[in-house]
Scaffold this motif. Structure first.
Motif: not given
Length: 216
Positions: A4-7, A11-14, A18-19, A182-184
């Motif tokens: 999350y800091g690299y890319f 998006n943490k909120n997203q 989602i999860l 996020l999914y895999l």
């Protein structure tokens, strides 16, 4: 390295939306700089692929299988040849895919456009070739690794496709690496993201550090 800091497009909120939580996504990155020619990039891909190959010959990755995901648009809906070739026959007109095991090719229609999506497994000796193929169009192709034995089934291919919303609202079929991760990754899978610029190339392995630890 924390994803999350690299890319900045992770998006943490997203992720919470989602999860329901923020997964501990991490990055193992191979970087090449000062590459001014296609030969320089090819040499970097070969060198990095050799290092990645070594990772998959030992624990914890030796039981993983590597996969290539491909999404191709039918440019002419009236073309019987394109609809016959679909994904893998079309790619084989330019690429030698000997040793790849092809999964079902699924037709997707949206906005009067037709696409085919599929997944193929491949051996570690074909990492370099697969990375080169992805480098031609990272929005159409992606590499990931998994222990899931059902990955090449039609149901699983549809599940990956639908769960990552790879088909966006536009007419183009583009792989969303953030949603794919996020999914895999929380399932223990590893997503490879290839990034290129005029003089730099990167191969990033994205994984959930709470599920699996990947080190050189």
């Amino acid at each position: 390295m924390e994803a999350y800091g690299y890319f900045n497009w992770f998006n943490k909120n997203q992720s919470v939306e989602i999860l329901g939580y923020v997964p501990n996504l991490s990055i193992l990155s191979f970087n090449g700089t000062m590459m001014f020619t296609q030969g320089d990039k090819k040499l970097f891909i070969e060198s990095s692929s050799n290092e990645i190959n070594k990772l998959f010959l030992k624990e914890p990755l030796k039981n993983y299988t590597l996969y290539l995901m491909a999404n191709l648009e039918v440019k002419n809906n009236n073309s019987k040849i394109e609809k016959y070739r679909k994904v893998w026959k079309a790619l084989q007109t330019e690429w030698n895919l000997e040793g790849f095991k092809f999964g079902p090719e699924i037709e997707v229609n949206k906005n009067d456009n037709c696409f085919y999506t599929s997944i193929a497994s491949f051996k570690t000796e074909n990492i370099s070739k697969s990375v080169e193929l992805v480098s031609m169009s990272p929005k159409k192709f992606a590499i990931f690794a998994s222990c899931n034995k059902d990955t090449l089934t039609e149901a699983r291919i549809k599940e990956i496709f639908d769960s990552t919303n790879i088909l966006n609202d536009s007419k183009n079929l583009e792989i969303n690496y953030y949603l794919l991760s996020l999914y895999l990754c929380p399932k223990g899978d590893i997503v490879f993201r290839l990034g290129t610029s005029s003089e730099e190339t990167e191969i990033a392995m994205i994984y959930d550090n709470d599920v699996i630890q990947v080190t050189l």
